[in-house]
Design a protein around this motif. Sequence first.
Motif, short mmCIF file in Angstrom:
data_model
loop_
_atom_site.label_atom_id
_atom_site.label_comp_id
_atom_site.label_asym_id
_atom_site.label_seq_id
_atom_site.Cartn_x
_atom_site.Cartn_y
_atom_site.Cartn_z
N UNK A 15 11.40 -21.12 -55.80
CA UNK A 15 10.73 -19.73 -55.72
C UNK A 15 11.69 -18.18 -55.94
N UNK A 16 12.54 -17.89 -55.34
CA UNK A 16 13.71 -16.80 -55.22
C UNK A 16 14.06 -17.09 -56.99
N UNK A 17 14.91 -18.40 -56.96
CA UNK A 17 15.26 -18.03 -58.70
C UNK A 17 14.48 -17.40 -59.93
N UNK A 19 11.57 -15.35 -58.91
CA UNK A 19 11.64 -13.91 -58.46
C UNK A 19 12.61 -13.11 -59.81
N UNK A 20 14.48 -13.53 -59.47
CA UNK A 20 15.25 -12.94 -60.09
C UNK A 20 15.24 -13.22 -61.79
N UNK A 21 14.54 -14.07 -61.95
CA UNK A 21 14.19 -14.96 -63.49
C UNK A 21 13.17 -13.61 -64.23
N UNK A 22 12.89 -13.30 -63.02
CA UNK A 22 11.36 -12.50 -64.00
C UNK A 22 11.56 -10.73 -63.68
N UNK A 23 12.92 -10.89 -63.13
CA UNK A 23 13.35 -9.37 -63.46
C UNK A 23 13.54 -8.71 -64.65
N UNK A 24 13.05 -7.29 -65.45
CA UNK A 24 13.75 -6.63 -66.73
C UNK A 24 13.89 -6.28 -66.58
N UNK A 25 15.01 -5.53 -67.42
CA UNK A 25 16.48 -5.05 -67.09
C UNK A 25 15.66 -3.65 -67.38
N UNK A 26 16.47 -2.73 -66.40
CA UNK A 26 15.74 -1.48 -67.58
C UNK A 26 16.40 -0.57 -68.61
N UNK A 27 15.06 0.06 -69.21
CA UNK A 27 15.74 0.84 -70.54
C UNK A 27 16.44 1.88 -70.45
N UNK A 28 17.69 2.15 -71.18
CA UNK A 28 18.35 3.48 -70.60
C UNK A 28 17.97 4.71 -71.59
N UNK A 29 17.22 5.25 -70.09
CA UNK A 29 16.41 6.40 -70.97
C UNK A 29 17.79 7.29 -70.52
N UNK A 30 17.09 8.51 -71.97
CA UNK A 30 17.92 10.16 -71.87
C UNK A 30 18.38 10.27 -70.86
N UNK A 52 18.40 -5.84 -55.83
CA UNK A 52 19.87 -6.80 -54.73
C UNK A 52 19.51 -8.15 -54.04
N UNK A 53 18.40 -8.03 -53.26
CA UNK A 53 17.68 -8.78 -52.26
C UNK A 53 17.91 -10.59 -52.95
N UNK A 54 17.04 -10.74 -54.13
CA UNK A 54 16.56 -11.98 -54.07
C UNK A 54 17.54 -12.37 -54.71
N UNK A 55 18.65 -11.24 -55.46
CA UNK A 55 20.35 -12.20 -55.48
C UNK A 55 20.88 -12.83 -54.89
N UNK A 56 20.77 -12.12 -53.17
CA UNK A 56 21.18 -12.02 -52.52
C UNK A 56 21.12 -13.30 -51.70
#
Length: 135
Positions: A15-17, A19-30, A52-56
């Motif tokens: 379940x936690x993995x 959640x971790x895999x579902x995270x979308x990296x943030x796009x760089x904005x100006x 970070x909480x899920x990763x930890x």
Amino acid sequence: MELSVPLETVCRLIVRARELEAQVPMNDTEDDSEDPTDSDDPMAVLEDEANVAVEEEVRTLLEDLAEDEIAEVLALAWVGRGTYEASEWDEALEEAAGDEANPVEDLFEMPMLAAYLDAGLAAFDLSCEGIGQID
């Protein structure tokens, strides 16, 4: 095959993995100070730095396992990934127990850990169905 690691622990890890895999990296904005909730893009809220909480929690779940348990989880993931067949469990377990690398890091860095563990359980007719709130 009987696991020494509790099935509930493997299911929580799945379940936690997920959640971790579902995270979308943030796009760089100006403008890095821009609040994603102020964006015109309704999906921007989903784009966030890694939780970070899920990763930890995933890392802690793995690090808290005994050596034989972490070897079982790694062997399960390998069976689920197709590296080993279910009939080769003893070989997979022996390889995982003798893994010179860091098995926690090996698992943590698997891009589809949840799916591999789920498939590994299924290979032995085990599942997380009915375990806690997991369906």
